[in-house]
Design a protein around this motif. Structure first.
Motif, PDB file in Angstrom:
ATOM      1  N   ASN A 132      36.331  50.201  27.421  1.00 47.59           N
ATOM      2  CA  ASN A 132      35.845  51.201  28.366  1.00 47.59           C
ATOM      3  C   ASN A 132      34.726  50.645  29.241  1.00 47.59           C
ATOM      4  N   TYR A 133      33.837  49.881  28.644  1.00 48.02           N
ATOM      5  CA  TYR A 133      32.678  49.353  29.378  1.00 48.02           C
ATOM      6  C   TYR A 133      33.093  48.357  30.449  1.00 48.02           C
ATOM      7  N   ASP A 148      31.983  58.453  27.142  1.00 43.85           N
ATOM      8  CA  ASP A 148      33.118  58.407  28.054  1.00 43.85           C
ATOM      9  C   ASP A 148      34.440  58.519  27.299  1.00 43.85           C
ATOM     10  N   GLN A 149      34.553  57.772  26.195  1.00 42.62           N
ATOM     11  CA  GLN A 149      35.782  57.799  25.411  1.00 42.62           C
ATOM     12  C   GLN A 149      35.997  59.164  24.772  1.00 42.62           C
ATOM     13  N   LYS A 198      37.233  61.676  27.342  1.00 44.85           N
ATOM     14  CA  LYS A 198      38.658  61.539  27.656  1.00 44.85           C
ATOM     15  C   LYS A 198      39.526  62.114  26.540  1.00 44.85           C
ATOM     16  N   LYS A 234      27.589  61.613  31.834  1.00 47.95           N
ATOM     17  CA  LYS A 234      28.690  61.514  30.870  1.00 47.95           C
ATOM     18  C   LYS A 234      28.562  62.570  29.779  1.00 47.95           C
ATOM     19  N   HIS A 260      29.768  65.780  31.271  1.00 47.44           N
ATOM     20  CA  HIS A 260      31.232  65.765  31.361  1.00 47.44           C
ATOM     21  C   HIS A 260      31.854  66.075  29.994  1.00 47.44           C
TER      22      HIS A 260
END
Length: 372
Positions: free
Chosen positions: A74-75, A112-113, A116, A151, A154
């Motif tokens: 991801n990074y 972030d992961q 998702k 993030k 989100h």
């Protein structure tokens, strides 16, 4: 490797090759290495950990570090080779998030992961909220790092996709942190925070809770006043959702929402007329609108040039004002709104037709009174 142009955390590098790991594995010593590097070490006959020098079992076991692989992938924003098809380890991602020792890049990638995963899987949303990780997410919302804050917001937005979670998140104290982000967030945080409030307020019981929070409605109105285009749109959407609850309409009017919404309407933010249509249901809201010169002209412009939804709320606002104030009714007649309404009687939108018919009846009543 193409990814070497990116600045990576040291934790992403294999202790042997000093290259970014593409297939990280854990030795029994607890240390992680890239599979190819540690395999070469073992193939050379070594049976100790390269770092601790402690002996390894025979045969040495190489345990895939799925969580670290997900974070690195991801990074770097590239597709690293994965010899085995694996799903991200949810527990490891949560542990990375809640651990005080996790570095900023790890937390960013974990958020972030998780965001998702939560977006597409309700069972993961439930597991994450039940894990107690929300408090760690809220700490990230309060961070001064804009990327971490965005993030985290989100992730909260994705967690709020389920109605049960909406209530639970509010109970866990999400509102205060999100409102603070609305007022003083950096980057895109303010717009995202307003969207989170919209999502939470979809559940009726949350409308009262959020509206009663001291800075919630004032914060959104402040964003309407000073925000960029996206922030103003999201703030208006959140206000619309909250103001379907009567007490919140009063709070919005008291905090000078009406003149700020009218200003936004003049700047072509059509979403503002939707909120004004709700605020016109309150006496003080109507009085504020009647004090603003040029407001009728803006509403008529919406009727002529706006979207179907804009027309719907433009008609509603004019209707409420005409029912309340005879002078406004006369001005509406003089401006030719009656004829505009006739044209809407065949509109495809049932609510537009209904609002146009209702306004026609009000204007016809005023015409009869003038004749008498």
């Amino acid at each position: 490797m193409a990814t070497q142009s990116v600045q990576f955390p040291d934790d992403f590098k294999c202790p042997i090759s000093l290259e970014i790991m593409s297939d990280p594995v854990i030795l029994s010593s607890g240390h992680t290495f890239d599979r190819s590097s540690i395999q070469r070490w073992l193939d050379a006959g070594h049976r100790t950990c390269p770092i601790t020098k402690l002996p390894l079992p025979e045969p040495p076991s190489l345990i895939p570090n799925h969580a670290l692989r997900s974070l690195i992938s991801n990074y770097t924003l590239v597709s690293l080779p994965m010899p085995h098809s694996t799903k991200p380890d949810l527990l490891s991602l949560i542990q990375t998030l809640v651990s005080p020792s996790s570095s900023l890049p790890f937390k960013l990638a974990s958020l972030d992961q998780l965001g998702k995963l939560c977006k597409r899987d309700s069972s993961i949303r439930r597991r994450l909220t039940e894990s107690g990780a929300v408090s760690a997410v809220l700490k990230c919302v309060s961070s001064e790092d804009s990327a971490l804050q965005e993030k985290a917001l989100h992730l909260l937005l994705n967690l709020s996709l389920d109605d049960d979670n909406k209530v639970g998140l509010v109970a866990e104290g999400v509102v205060g942190k999100v409102v603070s982000a609305v007022r003083s967030g950096s980057g895109d945080s303010r717009a995202i925070a307003a969207t989170v409030l919209t999502s939470l307020a979809v559940v009726e019981v949350n409308k009262a809770t959020i509206g009663a929070y001291p800075d919630a409605i004032p914060g959104l109105i402040g964003l309407l006043w000073a925000g960029n285009a996206r922030e103003r749109k999201e703030a208006a959407t959140a206000l619309f959702t909250l103001c379907s609850f009567a007490d919140n309409r009063a709070r919005a009017v008291e905090n000078q929402a009406v003149p700020i919404l009218i200003q936004n309407l003049s700047l072509r933010l059509e979403r503002a007329v939707e909120v004004l249509g709700l605020l016109a249901k309150s006496k003080k809201g109507r009085e504020e609108m009647l004090r603003n010169d040029g407001f009728l002209e803006m509403l008529i412009d919406i009727l002529r040039n706006g979207s179907s939804r804009g027309v719907q709320y433009g008609l509603l606002t004019i209707n409420l004002l005409c029912n309340y104030n005879e002078r406004m009714c006369l001005e509406v007649l003089k401006a030719g709104v009656f004829e505009i309404c006739i044209g809407f009687l065949e509109d495809d939108n049932e609510k537009v037709r209904r609002n146009a018919k209702s306004l026609i009846q009000v204007l016809q009543g005023q015409t009869r009174r003038n004749v008498v």
